[in-house]
Design a protein around this motif. Sequence first.
Motif, PDB file in Angstrom:
ATOM      1  N   VAL A  30      49.716 -15.693  85.525  1.00  0.00           N
ATOM      2  CA  VAL A  30      50.864 -16.556  85.273  1.00  0.00           C
ATOM      3  C   VAL A  30      52.027 -16.163  86.176  1.00  0.00           C
ATOM      4  N   GLY A  31      52.962 -17.085  86.290  1.00  0.00           N
ATOM      5  CA  GLY A  31      54.157 -16.874  87.085  1.00  0.00           C
ATOM      6  C   GLY A  31      54.720 -18.214  87.512  1.00  0.00           C
ATOM      7  N   GLU A  32      55.960 -18.200  87.980  1.00  0.00           N
ATOM      8  CA  GLU A  32      56.583 -19.423  88.457  1.00  0.00           C
ATOM      9  C   GLU A  32      55.885 -19.925  89.717  1.00  0.00           C
TER      10      GLU A  32
ATOM     11  N   ALA B 232      39.908 -21.054  87.771  1.00  0.00           N
ATOM     12  CA  ALA B 232      40.501 -22.329  87.377  1.00  0.00           C
ATOM     13  C   ALA B 232      41.972 -22.303  87.767  1.00  0.00           C
ATOM     14  N   ASP B 233      42.331 -23.058  88.793  1.00  0.00           N
ATOM     15  CA  ASP B 233      43.694 -23.069  89.323  1.00  0.00           C
ATOM     16  C   ASP B 233      44.483 -24.225  88.718  1.00  0.00           C
ATOM     17  N   GLU B 234      45.186 -23.929  87.629  1.00  0.00           N
ATOM     18  CA  GLU B 234      46.004 -24.911  86.905  1.00  0.00           C
ATOM     19  C   GLU B 234      45.214 -26.201  86.673  1.00  0.00           C
ATOM     20  N   PRO B 235      44.076 -26.133  85.997  1.00  0.00           N
ATOM     21  CA  PRO B 235      43.205 -27.304  85.878  1.00  0.00           C
ATOM     22  C   PRO B 235      43.702 -28.357  84.899  1.00  0.00           C
TER      23      PRO B 235
ATOM     24  N   SER C  89      47.920 -20.378  85.738  1.00  0.00           N
ATOM     25  CA  SER C  89      48.796 -21.349  85.105  1.00  0.00           C
ATOM     26  C   SER C  89      50.240 -20.872  85.185  1.00  0.00           C
ATOM     27  N   HIS C  90      51.163 -21.815  85.130  1.00  0.00           N
ATOM     28  CA  HIS C  90      52.571 -21.464  84.980  1.00  0.00           C
ATOM     29  C   HIS C  90      53.006 -21.608  83.528  1.00  0.00           C
TER      30      HIS C  90
ATOM     31  N   ALA D 219      61.322 -13.127  79.569  1.00  0.00           N
ATOM     32  CA  ALA D 219      62.036 -14.378  79.820  1.00  0.00           C
ATOM     33  C   ALA D 219      61.086 -15.569  79.796  1.00  0.00           C
ATOM     34  N   LEU D 220      59.872 -15.388  80.322  1.00  0.00           N
ATOM     35  CA  LEU D 220      58.886 -16.471  80.271  1.00  0.00           C
ATOM     36  C   LEU D 220      58.519 -16.815  78.835  1.00  0.00           C
TER      37      LEU D 220
END
Length: 611
Positions: free
Chosen positions: A329-331, A467-470, A501-502, A541-542
């Motif tokens: 995860v991350g922005e 899986a890249d932000e599926p 994922s973000h 913060a996330l």
Amino acid sequence: MRHLLRSPAGIAGTTLVALSVLLAVVGPPIWGAQAERIDPAAILQGASAAHPLGTDSLGRDILARVLVAGRLSLTLALLATLAGAVVGTVLGALPSVLPRRAARLVTGTVNALVAFPGLLLAMFTAVVTGLGARGAVLGIGAAIAPGFARLTQTLAASVAGADYVSAARMLGVPRRRVVAVHVLPNIAEPLILNLTQALGGALLGLAGMSFLGLGVQPPSFDWGRLLFDGFSRIYATPVVALGPAAAVALAGIGFNLLGDCLARAAARTDARPGPAVPLPPEADIEPLGPPDPGAVLEVRDLTVRFPGGVTPVRGLSLTLAPGEITGLVGESGSGKSLTAAAIGGLVPYPGEVSAARLRLCGADLGELGDRERRRLLGTSLAMVFQDPMAALNPALRIGGQLAEVAVVHQGASRAEAQARAVDRLGHVRIPEPAARARQHPHELSGGMRQRAVIAMGLMGTPRLIVADEPTTALDVTVQRHILGLLHEVTAETGAATLFISHDIAVVAELCHRVVVMYAGRVVEELPVDRLPSAAHPYTRALVASLPDLETDRSLPLAGIPGRQPSPAEVGPGCAFADRCPLARDRCAERPPLMPYGPEGRGHRVACWEAS
């Protein structure tokens, strides 16, 4: 150069071009006097020990003249190519910045010139401008220009709609500056590569012009002129025409082979991990240690670099076990997708991937040959991309695309592969799989397309699923179905899954472990059940930015002030310090990724102030 010397065509092209250039440099000083020496006693002789290619009507040695003519032939070809490239590039770039009516006029002119036969255009220009070397150069340049204009126009059209070009226009930047600064630098590489191939064509074209009597005129001579002089004797002594013909053919073939190989080398994706990239002195390099025999994926000190000092991924280490779902995860811009691309060998040129260790299923990807590496990635790695419409070829049917995996990597027959494709589509719960296999991607909904991409990964026996932000582009209901399907596939196959994922809420629901990235580095790694008590301020913060049923709707949504630094702006200290409420003077030094908590439990954090 490494790519050129890998293929027979690259070796042949490089060798021929190098010999042609060498001949152009040393030919006139060594054989110039011999090429001009008139010998009345040796007029119109055939091949002999003294004259391997015979002599001409003045008794001059034809072999020496062929060797000397290389300089003029290559020089004229270079001038013609540069002239055509400059004129064509300017014509092709103009429509991207001119008003609509003027742009249409330029485009129509280019289209008309492209439709006109090149040789006729060259001959017409040569006749108008005058016979001789200058007319031939201008004629071949005129024949080359429309092709360059069409290529430039196509490339510039893809850049003209970019935001930075629109911003430059809005700011009133002069058109010539928009072309020179914002358009041409971003399309320069394919134009330069095309220049090499055009040089081969110009060489052949100039030889043809001289052979027709429209090019170089006596007493000067190039390969085409020598071929013209020997053509009248070709039936009696054919050897006199072989020398200039072979020189033209070999040099032209060399430039075309070199240009083709350069284009392929620039277009190819080469993410084979090289040696570890040296990191700044303040970077923490973990001891490498022995490989983990039970890991599906083991990454140590993975770095992805682009020219200009842009480093989106910096010294990342990651281990995935069988049956484990790990969330990354991350922005946006934190390096998540490039990490996945580096693992799958999909980092685009000119990116460079290096790693101290990159092992998949116990095999070191850096030590495998190209064929073994492709086979391992094709059968053991399943990639699920964010946009299934981009991952699927819109011109092919779904079943054919899935079947290709089994045909290429498993040696299955077309019928067997098609049957397996239908089975895999049914396995991911696509209704009427046989009918769907006969459809094109645009005929399926977004959710079914994403299921089809997952089915494509299941055509082999995946050990690792990336899986890249599926679920980004899907509605909430379909998103839940896709997440459930990924969970089922992981449990059924025992594969390790890297879920990018973000959305930390989705990661908390699906994953067993969470890896948090910021500015290309891992800042925290922890079990998913410890997310509420995360140690790094960024992870906190996330988590805090997620609204729930108890969130006070009268207050603004929680957020993280500031912005993430770009890959070229990351300094030596903690990249989150400018946005962190706990930042201290010590944060000017980058903290290492350290174990956190008394009981360990696989929790590590990179923060001096973690508590």
